[in-house]
Design an enzyme around this catalytic site. Sequence first.
Site, short mmCIF file in Angstrom:
data_model
loop_
_atom_site.label_atom_id
_atom_site.label_comp_id
_atom_site.label_asym_id
_atom_site.label_seq_id
_atom_site.Cartn_x
_atom_site.Cartn_y
_atom_site.Cartn_z
N SER A 166 12.66 9.47 1.95
CA SER A 166 11.63 9.99 2.30
C SER A 166 10.91 10.27 0.74
O SER A 166 10.06 9.04 -0.05
CB SER A 166 11.36 11.20 3.28
OG SER A 166 9.87 11.91 3.50
N ASP A 185 7.86 -0.50 -8.78
CA ASP A 185 7.15 -1.01 -8.95
C ASP A 185 5.50 -0.92 -10.47
O ASP A 185 4.77 -2.21 -10.71
CB ASP A 185 5.32 -0.53 -7.35
CG ASP A 185 6.17 -1.01 -6.18
OD1 ASP A 185 7.51 -1.29 -6.40
OD2 ASP A 185 6.08 -0.44 -5.22
N LYS A 188 13.30 5.69 5.23
CA LYS A 188 12.10 6.75 5.83
C LYS A 188 10.97 6.97 5.15
O LYS A 188 10.98 8.01 4.36
CB LYS A 188 13.02 8.27 5.86
CG LYS A 188 12.33 9.32 7.18
CD LYS A 188 12.52 10.21 6.80
CE LYS A 188 11.64 11.80 7.77
NZ LYS A 188 10.24 11.46 7.19
#
Length: 378
Positions: free
Chosen positions: A286, A297, A311
């Site tokens: 999460s 990224d 999740k």
Amino acid sequence: MKIIKYYSIIFLSFFYLISANSSEVDIYKKIDLFGEVLEKINREYIDEINQSESMDSAINGLLQSLDPYSSYMSPEILEEMQTETSGEFGGLGIEVSMEAGVVKVISPIDDTPASKAGLKAGDYIVKINDTQVQGKSLSEAVDLMRGPVGSSIELTVRRRGEKKALTFNITREIIEIQSVKSELLEENIGYIRLTSFNENSSDQIEKQIKKLKKNKNLNSFILDLRNNPGGLLNQAIRISDFFLENGEIVSTKSRKKSDNRKWFAKKGDITDGKTLLVLINYGSASASEIVAGALKDHKRAIVVGENSYGKGSVQSIIPLKNRGAIRLTVAKYYLPSGKSISEVGVRPDIEVNEEGDNFKIRTETDNQLNYAIKLLNG
């Protein structure tokens, strides 16, 4: 030609009206059927049942049929959940979900009874004391694990790679979560371990970074998110922002386009751009995946360890008239790259798996951390 079009419109309207009415009639038939089943259970079942509890189970069953993260919370469970996010609660110290009718450990929380006993992320709890978990809802299983502080519980667990079931005897304790720990490693690496995302996590991390920066030899940071089951979204966004100068952190996409959102970093990296390495494992879920994914990224951090849990959905707590609530999945998280975390997780730049049966985070057996230190020191 106009007459044909006119009749076509009437026919289509009539067809949709019949379909809508038919669907509504089917729903009412199902409601009647449910009432009939409940009545027969109440009259014919071998044991007397608590109808209120049966209704709670039915509501929860409906929500759990949607996905593993949607569930019903009674007023008592809602109150306990609110206590957990504030940083102190009683129990075993594990974050769990439901998979294939069995309770699955997302991650044990550091320095809690579950962690000390040896439970691991990915373990399947198949029996609680003498009660089989199969067929029970997540909330029912969690209720079985609750109990007075100081009382003991026996968990029977299935673990990947182990042929026989494992048994753990655990004593319940008050769980006081200090979500951030830090220290200086090798006299030049600032090590920060974040175990959950609660209301105070970002303030604690900011304080520890400032403290570590006082050391003149400091040249890099390790952010350890292993076995961190997640928590509050706003904390994940703020912590990601600490290490970024700009750019998107995370976005959510929901059923309603008007509810789609994006969050961006503000200028200012509080580490002054120092080398950053992030540690993740299967127990990172999460909010942990949001932070690790955003930093990866943007090529701001090297991510080391194992693939994270996956999740990637947003649950909203929606209050009910009985002072309880439903936890309902309302959106999915997307990383700056546009990729979804859901059921995929974050893949590390460098994969380093746990080694040995005695592996334990932040000890001599922690080969993942040892690798990270060697990597940063060239």
